[in-house]
Design a protein around this motif. Structure first.
Motif, PDB file in Angstrom:
ATOM      1  N   PHE A  37     -27.620  17.652 -65.318  1.00 43.42           N
ATOM      2  CA  PHE A  37     -28.837  18.802 -65.105  1.00 43.42           C
ATOM      3  C   PHE A  37     -28.352  18.651 -63.441  1.00 43.42           C
ATOM      4  O   PHE A  37     -28.380  18.157 -62.811  1.00 43.42           O
ATOM      5  CB  PHE A  37     -29.932  18.292 -65.009  1.00 43.42           C
ATOM      6  CG  PHE A  37     -30.547  17.914 -66.228  1.00 43.42           C
ATOM      7  CD1 PHE A  37     -30.997  18.591 -67.085  1.00 43.42           C
ATOM      8  CD2 PHE A  37     -30.568  16.758 -67.257  1.00 43.42           C
ATOM      9  CE1 PHE A  37     -31.152  18.575 -68.285  1.00 43.42           C
ATOM     10  CE2 PHE A  37     -30.584  17.143 -68.173  1.00 43.42           C
ATOM     11  CZ  PHE A  37     -30.841  17.579 -69.165  1.00 43.42           C
ATOM     12  N   ASP A  38     -28.337  20.196 -62.825  1.00 43.12           N
ATOM     13  CA  ASP A  38     -28.830  20.473 -61.659  1.00 43.12           C
ATOM     14  C   ASP A  38     -29.751  20.213 -61.343  1.00 43.12           C
ATOM     15  O   ASP A  38     -30.708  20.041 -62.360  1.00 43.12           O
ATOM     16  CB  ASP A  38     -28.294  21.926 -61.382  1.00 43.12           C
ATOM     17  CG  ASP A  38     -28.409  22.702 -59.975  1.00 43.12           C
ATOM     18  OD1 ASP A  38     -27.421  22.233 -58.842  1.00 43.12           O
ATOM     19  OD2 ASP A  38     -29.004  23.828 -59.696  1.00 43.12           O
ATOM     20  N   VAL A  39     -30.088  20.453 -60.028  1.00 41.18           N
ATOM     21  CA  VAL A  39     -31.652  20.030 -59.742  1.00 41.18           C
ATOM     22  C   VAL A  39     -32.543  21.263 -58.819  1.00 41.18           C
ATOM     23  O   VAL A  39     -32.986  21.404 -59.369  1.00 41.18           O
ATOM     24  CB  VAL A  39     -31.545  18.763 -58.338  1.00 41.18           C
ATOM     25  CG1 VAL A  39     -33.083  18.489 -58.149  1.00 41.18           C
ATOM     26  CG2 VAL A  39     -30.924  17.346 -58.758  1.00 41.18           C
ATOM     27  N   ASP A  40     -32.200  21.021 -57.338  1.00 40.13           N
ATOM     28  CA  ASP A  40     -32.626  22.472 -56.880  1.00 40.13           C
ATOM     29  C   ASP A  40     -32.508  24.107 -57.643  1.00 40.13           C
ATOM     30  O   ASP A  40     -31.199  24.621 -58.414  1.00 40.13           O
ATOM     31  CB  ASP A  40     -32.477  22.715 -55.688  1.00 40.13           C
ATOM     32  CG  ASP A  40     -32.665  21.732 -55.127  1.00 40.13           C
ATOM     33  OD1 ASP A  40     -34.382  21.562 -54.740  1.00 40.13           O
ATOM     34  OD2 ASP A  40     -31.650  20.660 -54.396  1.00 40.13           O
ATOM     35  N   GLY A  41     -33.391  24.954 -58.600  1.00 38.93           N
ATOM     36  CA  GLY A  41     -33.487  25.640 -59.175  1.00 38.93           C
ATOM     37  C   GLY A  41     -33.797  26.093 -60.643  1.00 38.93           C
ATOM     38  O   GLY A  41     -33.254  26.753 -60.882  1.00 38.93           O
ATOM     39  N   THR A  42     -33.015  24.513 -60.930  1.00 40.97           N
ATOM     40  CA  THR A  42     -32.329  23.627 -62.364  1.00 40.97           C
ATOM     41  C   THR A  42     -34.124  23.569 -63.512  1.00 40.97           C
ATOM     42  O   THR A  42     -34.486  23.565 -63.418  1.00 40.97           O
ATOM     43  CB  THR A  42     -31.424  23.480 -62.492  1.00 40.97           C
ATOM     44  OG1 THR A  42     -30.502  24.872 -62.251  1.00 40.97           O
ATOM     45  CG2 THR A  42     -31.293  23.264 -64.009  1.00 40.97           C
ATOM     46  N   ILE A  43     -33.836  22.192 -62.647  1.00 45.40           N
ATOM     47  CA  ILE A  43     -35.523  21.541 -62.589  1.00 45.40           C
ATOM     48  C   ILE A  43     -36.443  21.117 -61.302  1.00 45.40           C
ATOM     49  O   ILE A  43     -37.125  20.643 -62.154  1.00 45.40           O
ATOM     50  CB  ILE A  43     -34.651  19.817 -63.462  1.00 45.40           C
ATOM     51  CG1 ILE A  43     -33.739  19.190 -62.494  1.00 45.40           C
ATOM     52  CG2 ILE A  43     -33.937  20.179 -64.939  1.00 45.40           C
ATOM     53  CD1 ILE A  43     -33.825  18.203 -62.637  1.00 45.40           C
ATOM     54  N   CYS A  44     -36.162  21.558 -60.566  1.00 50.48           N
ATOM     55  CA  CYS A  44     -37.021  21.221 -59.163  1.00 50.48           C
ATOM     56  C   CYS A  44     -37.098  22.860 -58.216  1.00 50.48           C
ATOM     57  O   CYS A  44     -36.287  22.658 -58.549  1.00 50.48           O
ATOM     58  CB  CYS A  44     -36.032  20.485 -57.931  1.00 50.48           C
ATOM     59  SG  CYS A  44     -37.172  20.215 -56.591  1.00 50.48           S
ATOM     60  N   PHE A  45     -38.217  23.213 -58.899  1.00 51.96           N
ATOM     61  CA  PHE A  45     -39.047  24.575 -58.142  1.00 51.96           C
ATOM     62  C   PHE A  45     -39.514  24.869 -56.870  1.00 51.96           C
ATOM     63  O   PHE A  45     -39.538  25.324 -56.446  1.00 51.96           O
ATOM     64  CB  PHE A  45     -38.978  25.780 -59.356  1.00 51.96           C
ATOM     65  CG  PHE A  45     -38.521  25.667 -60.714  1.00 51.96           C
ATOM     66  CD1 PHE A  45     -37.446  26.049 -60.648  1.00 51.96           C
ATOM     67  CD2 PHE A  45     -38.739  24.454 -61.638  1.00 51.96           C
ATOM     68  CE1 PHE A  45     -36.642  26.033 -61.635  1.00 51.96           C
ATOM     69  CE2 PHE A  45     -37.993  24.227 -62.543  1.00 51.96           C
ATOM     70  CZ  PHE A  45     -37.510  25.350 -62.680  1.00 51.96           C
ATOM     71  N   ASP A  46     -39.208  23.443 -56.258  1.00 53.89           N
ATOM     72  CA  ASP A  46     -40.231  23.820 -54.402  1.00 53.89           C
ATOM     73  C   ASP A  46     -39.731  22.718 -53.963  1.00 53.89           C
ATOM     74  O   ASP A  46     -39.994  22.549 -52.481  1.00 53.89           O
ATOM     75  CB  ASP A  46     -41.784  22.921 -54.729  1.00 53.89           C
ATOM     76  CG  ASP A  46     -41.799  21.141 -55.407  1.00 53.89           C
ATOM     77  OD1 ASP A  46     -40.692  20.978 -55.305  1.00 53.89           O
ATOM     78  OD2 ASP A  46     -43.068  21.332 -55.248  1.00 53.89           O
ATOM     79  N   GLY A  47     -38.176  22.307 -53.706  1.00 54.72           N
ATOM     80  CA  GLY A  47     -37.344  21.549 -53.114  1.00 54.72           C
ATOM     81  C   GLY A  47     -38.004  20.206 -53.440  1.00 54.72           C
ATOM     82  O   GLY A  47     -37.419  19.253 -52.114  1.00 54.72           O
ATOM     83  N   ARG A  48     -39.015  19.929 -53.340  1.00 57.16           N
ATOM     84  CA  ARG A  48     -39.185  18.168 -52.998  1.00 57.16           C
ATOM     85  C   ARG A  48     -39.386  17.396 -54.526  1.00 57.16           C
ATOM     86  O   ARG A  48     -39.797  16.443 -54.604  1.00 57.16           O
ATOM     87  CB  ARG A  48     -40.909  18.449 -52.467  1.00 57.16           C
ATOM     88  CG  ARG A  48     -40.821  19.058 -51.227  1.00 57.16           C
ATOM     89  CD  ARG A  48     -42.487  18.981 -49.785  1.00 57.16           C
ATOM     90  NE  ARG A  48     -43.370  19.063 -51.261  1.00 57.16           N
ATOM     91  CZ  ARG A  48     -43.546  21.355 -51.682  1.00 57.16           C
ATOM     92  NH1 ARG A  48     -43.410  21.977 -50.776  1.00 57.16           N
ATOM     93  NH2 ARG A  48     -44.649  22.051 -51.738  1.00 57.16           N
ATOM     94  N   ARG A  49     -40.842  18.285 -55.566  1.00 59.10           N
ATOM     95  CA  ARG A  49     -40.490  17.120 -56.387  1.00 59.10           C
ATOM     96  C   ARG A  49     -40.303  18.385 -57.975  1.00 59.10           C
ATOM     97  O   ARG A  49     -39.813  19.359 -58.291  1.00 59.10           O
ATOM     98  CB  ARG A  49     -41.766  16.740 -57.028  1.00 59.10           C
ATOM     99  CG  ARG A  49     -42.966  17.686 -57.193  1.00 59.10           C
ATOM    100  CD  ARG A  49     -44.605  17.065 -56.997  1.00 59.10           C
ATOM    101  NE  ARG A  49     -44.691  16.708 -57.825  1.00 59.10           N
ATOM    102  CZ  ARG A  49     -44.728  17.319 -59.119  1.00 59.10           C
ATOM    103  NH1 ARG A  49     -45.595  18.201 -59.688  1.00 59.10           N
ATOM    104  NH2 ARG A  49     -45.599  16.504 -60.187  1.00 59.10           N
ATOM    105  N   ILE A  50     -40.112  17.075 -58.942  1.00 54.76           N
ATOM    106  CA  ILE A  50     -39.740  17.862 -60.460  1.00 54.76           C
ATOM    107  C   ILE A  50     -40.457  17.545 -60.840  1.00 54.76           C
ATOM    108  O   ILE A  50     -41.702  16.673 -60.888  1.00 54.76           O
ATOM    109  CB  ILE A  50     -38.846  17.019 -61.020  1.00 54.76           C
ATOM    110  CG1 ILE A  50     -37.263  16.680 -60.472  1.00 54.76           C
ATOM    111  CG2 ILE A  50     -38.418  17.047 -62.761  1.00 54.76           C
ATOM    112  CD1 ILE A  50     -36.176  16.204 -60.796  1.00 54.76           C
ATOM    113  N   SER A  51     -41.314  18.233 -61.926  1.00 56.48           N
ATOM    114  CA  SER A  51     -42.625  18.345 -62.158  1.00 56.48           C
ATOM    115  C   SER A  51     -42.597  17.556 -63.724  1.00 56.48           C
ATOM    116  O   SER A  51     -41.505  17.287 -63.943  1.00 56.48           O
ATOM    117  CB  SER A  51     -42.230  20.387 -62.932  1.00 56.48           C
ATOM    118  OG  SER A  51     -42.076  20.595 -63.966  1.00 56.48           O
ATOM    119  N   GLU A  52     -44.016  17.357 -64.019  1.00 50.88           N
ATOM    120  CA  GLU A  52     -44.688  15.853 -64.078  1.00 50.88           C
ATOM    121  C   GLU A  52     -43.835  16.673 -66.182  1.00 50.88           C
ATOM    122  O   GLU A  52     -43.606  15.603 -66.719  1.00 50.88           O
ATOM    123  CB  GLU A  52     -46.062  15.759 -64.508  1.00 50.88           C
ATOM    124  CG  GLU A  52     -46.110  14.031 -65.505  1.00 50.88           C
ATOM    125  CD  GLU A  52     -45.061  13.572 -64.838  1.00 50.88           C
ATOM    126  OE1 GLU A  52     -44.597  12.175 -66.030  1.00 50.88           O
ATOM    127  OE2 GLU A  52     -45.543  13.252 -63.694  1.00 50.88           O
TER     128      GLU A  52
END
Length: 245
Positions: free
Chosen positions: A7-22
């Motif tokens: 998994f890429d992170v930003d824009g893939t599973i993290c959308f605010d730059g701070r946390r991954i939604s629950e």
């Protein structure tokens, strides 16, 4: 490593730059019961770790688009060759580019304090912002420019350059470094993994995956097998879990 999900992170599973939604975190926890997880980001490890929930931080982390790897408790860091670092310094000095330069842990930054990148820098307060001359090596470089001559010069030198026109910058990695290259170093072969990405730095990652998911519709990833809006990411990950039961 057998059949990992990457998994890429930003824009893939993290959308605010701070946390991954629950809901995505819970889906990842479910998938981890059946498959290894790998988080592969443009962020260096210093900035990647605070985003990953603590109970998932034992999974493999790839940072800096492949320049940093943490696997089984061991960390490997690749830096620019001495001549390539000198070239980056010459470009910065001659053209006055603002930059973010990541060393093995600390960093140097001269860009805008309001830029998204700066807001995400060292969120865990784990490192120090220093002068670039104090960095023992450069492992990743961001130059705030879209200058075609600069891009051409860096690519001719064999460096990996990803252009992000929406942010007015280029991401530069040492020669041969990529997320897929890091997977190969971990003995993960082509077509043996599932990958999720959203941007130009995910091209090799998705192109070599057995299953490829593009979150959004970035033109560089038009070859992906599946396309997802952000709201469907958790459901899709849960589907991978069900497919393994």
């Amino acid at each position: 490593m057998e059949n990992p999900a990457v998994f890429d992170v930003d824009g893939t599973i993290c959308f605010d730059g701070r946390r991954i939604s629950e809901d995505i975190v819970e889906a990842l926890r479910g998938l981890r019961r059946f498959r290894p997880l790998i988080f592969a980001s443009a962020r260096p490890l210093r900035d990647l770790v605070p985003v990953i929930p603590k109970d998932l931080q034992d999974q493999t982390l790839i940072g800096g688009n492949g320049a940093f790897v943490r696997h089984a408790g061991q960390v490997e860091v690749v830096g620019f060759r001495v001549g390539d670092r000198r070239m980056l310094d010459e470009l910065i000095d001659a053209r006055g580019y603002a930059y973010l330069l990541d060393g093995p842990w600390n960093y140097a930054y001269t860009g805008d304090a309001d830029h998204r990148i700066f807001r995400q820098l060292d969120a865990g307060r784990l490192a120090s912002r220093v002068e670039r001359s104090r960095l023992e090596s450069y492992s990743k470089a961001v130059l705030f420019t879209e200058n075609a001559q600069t891009i051409s010069r860096l690519r001719r030198a064999g460096l990996t350059v990803t252009h992000h026109p929406e942010e007015g910058l280029i991401d530069v990695a040492p020669s041969g470094i990529s997320k897929y290259g890091a997977l190969r170093a971990l003995h993960v072969s082509a077509r043996s993994y599932t990958a999720f990405g959203n941007d130009a730095n995910d091209v090799d990652l998705l192109r070599n995956a057995g299953q490829s998911y593009c979150v959004g519709d970035h033109p560089s990833l038009s070859f992906a097998e599946y396309f997802l809006p952000p709201g469907d990411v958790a459901r899709t990950i849960r589907g991978l879990t069900r497919a393994r039961v």
